[in-house]
Design an enzyme around this catalytic site. Structure first.
Site, PDB file in Angstrom:
ATOM      1  N   ARG A 109      27.175 -12.093 -20.558  1.00 58.59           N
ATOM      2  CA  ARG A 109      28.467 -12.239 -19.895  1.00 58.59           C
ATOM      3  C   ARG A 109      28.688 -11.083 -18.926  1.00 58.59           C
ATOM      4  O   ARG A 109      28.115 -10.003 -19.073  1.00 58.59           O
ATOM      5  CB  ARG A 109      29.600 -12.265 -20.929  1.00 58.59           C
ATOM      6  N   LYS A 126      31.541 -10.579 -27.864  1.00 59.77           N
ATOM      7  CA  LYS A 126      32.911 -10.779 -28.324  1.00 59.77           C
ATOM      8  C   LYS A 126      33.055 -10.275 -29.744  1.00 59.77           C
ATOM      9  O   LYS A 126      32.195 -10.495 -30.588  1.00 59.77           O
ATOM     10  CB  LYS A 126      33.277 -12.266 -28.249  1.00 59.77           C
ATOM     11  N   ARG A 174      25.080 -17.491 -16.201  1.00 58.11           N
ATOM     12  CA  ARG A 174      24.891 -17.613 -17.656  1.00 58.11           C
ATOM     13  C   ARG A 174      24.571 -19.066 -18.014  1.00 58.11           C
ATOM     14  O   ARG A 174      23.645 -19.338 -18.786  1.00 58.11           O
ATOM     15  CB  ARG A 174      26.167 -17.144 -18.362  1.00 58.11           C
ATOM     16  N   HIS A 210      26.609 -17.048 -29.036  1.00 57.89           N
ATOM     17  CA  HIS A 210      27.625 -18.033 -29.405  1.00 57.89           C
ATOM     18  C   HIS A 210      27.841 -18.012 -30.917  1.00 57.89           C
ATOM     19  O   HIS A 210      26.876 -18.047 -31.687  1.00 57.89           O
ATOM     20  CB  HIS A 210      27.190 -19.440 -28.990  1.00 57.89           C
ATOM     21  N   HIS A 230      29.408 -16.254 -14.683  1.00 55.51           N
ATOM     22  CA  HIS A 230      29.345 -17.197 -15.801  1.00 55.51           C
ATOM     23  C   HIS A 230      28.476 -18.394 -15.439  1.00 55.51           C
ATOM     24  O   HIS A 230      27.838 -19.004 -16.305  1.00 55.51           O
ATOM     25  CB  HIS A 230      30.746 -17.651 -16.204  1.00 55.51           C
ATOM     26  N   TYR A 267      25.032 -27.287 -23.348  1.00 56.97           N
ATOM     27  CA  TYR A 267      23.937 -27.205 -22.394  1.00 56.97           C
ATOM     28  C   TYR A 267      22.938 -28.334 -22.550  1.00 56.97           C
ATOM     29  O   TYR A 267      22.220 -28.666 -21.619  1.00 56.97           O
ATOM     30  CB  TYR A 267      23.232 -25.849 -22.518  1.00 56.97           C
TER      31      TYR A 267
END
Length: 299
Positions: free
Chosen positions: A150, A174, A248, A271, A245, A280
């Site tokens: 990210r 995150k 990404r 994730h 992004h 994806y």
């Protein structure tokens, strides 16, 4: 309510160690909920109930908010009410039974492999004058595309996060979750060249250990990275206008198209849920379908 909101904000920032952007988003959503509750005559967070929460979400719909936005705000409400119940600020968890609309899963635009190569090539040619900013841009583009990290993760990298013996980079995602992501030789060469020949020209007293620096020598800002990516993408004929992004998304799509398994891509991208990574697979299937329709005589 204002006092509780302040305590909740500190909980998100200190105890859960969420990023400043995530904290702002959660607090803004909860602030809207509490404002709605106050307009309905509620004076204490302990009075929040399922009817109030549903009323707030219904109002979002009448205001024309998207399903994605409403789903996000429902999640924010559930996280908040669970915290209220867990900390004894409310007798029950009012949001435990709160549903939310299923967000539409849109297929993100991605670059083709040749467009990704053209992007790097154009940036490299623009950096032929040896400008430190140009060489930095090449290194950032190579690393973004090679790792799929990210933009905030890229901006937060320190020099010591790079392991050049194994060609991996340590990333804090995150919730400050740490993961290790590999990168290839092109990215390694670009980053090495930046560190050896360009970064020393931008270093100032306040540079610290930051891997990438802005034009004034401080740690690169996320906004500057986004502006750079959009500017470089515009130099590639026919390429969709994507930001970091989008790179990404591109990295994930190319990994899956190259044969990588879904679990590995999930781990590389950081994730929390495999369902997020599965988006994806829809991208690759959609591209396969378009190719089939264009090429097969019986399509």
């Amino acid at each position: 309510m204002a006092r509780v909101l302040g305590e909740y904000e500190r909980h998100l920032a200190v105890e859960r160690d969420l990023t400043a952007h995530t904290v702002r988003a959660y607090v803004a959503d909860v602030c809207g909920l509490l404002d709605h509750a106050a307009r309905l005559g509620l004076g204490d967070v302990a009075e929040l109930d399922l009817r109030t929460l549903r009323s707030w979400l219904a109002k979002q719909q009448t205001l024309g908010k998207s399903r994605t936005t409403i789903a996000r705000r429902a999640t924010a409400a559930r996280v908040f009410t669970a915290w209220l119940a867990r900390t004894g600020r409310a007798p029950t968890d009012a949001g435990a039974s709160l549903g939310s609309p299923k967000a539409h899963k849109t297929l993100p635009p991605v670059l083709r492999a040749d467009e990704a190569s053209d992007l790097i090539r154009a940036a490299t040619e623009a950096a032929d004058d040896g400008s430190p900013v140009g060489l930095r841009d090449v290194a950032m583009l190579e690393l973004l595309y090679a790792t799929g990290i990210r933009v905030g993760e890229l901006a937060g990298l320190d020099i010591d996060d790079l392991d050049r013996e194994r060609n991996v980079v340590r990333v804090f995602g995150k919730g400050r979750k740490e993961r290790t992501v590999p990168f290839g030789r092109p990215a390694a060469r670009a980053v090495d060249f930046w560190l050896k020949h360009a970064r020393p020209l931008l270093v100032v007293e306040g540079s610290g250990p930051a891997l990438f620096l802005g034009a004034r020598g401080k740690r690169i800002d996320q906004r500057a990275v986004r502006e750079m990516v959009h500017r470089r993408i515009a130099e590639v004929p026919g390429a969709p206008d994507i930001g970091p992004h989008g790179l990404r998304h591109t990295a994930a799509t190319h990994l899956l198209e190259g044969g990588a398994d879904l679990r590995s891509v999930q781990e590389l991208l950081g994730h929390a849920s495999l369902a997020t990574t599965q988006l994806y697979t829809h991208v690759t299937t959609d591209r396969l379908r378009r190719a089939y329709q264009q090429a097969h005589p019986r399509a």
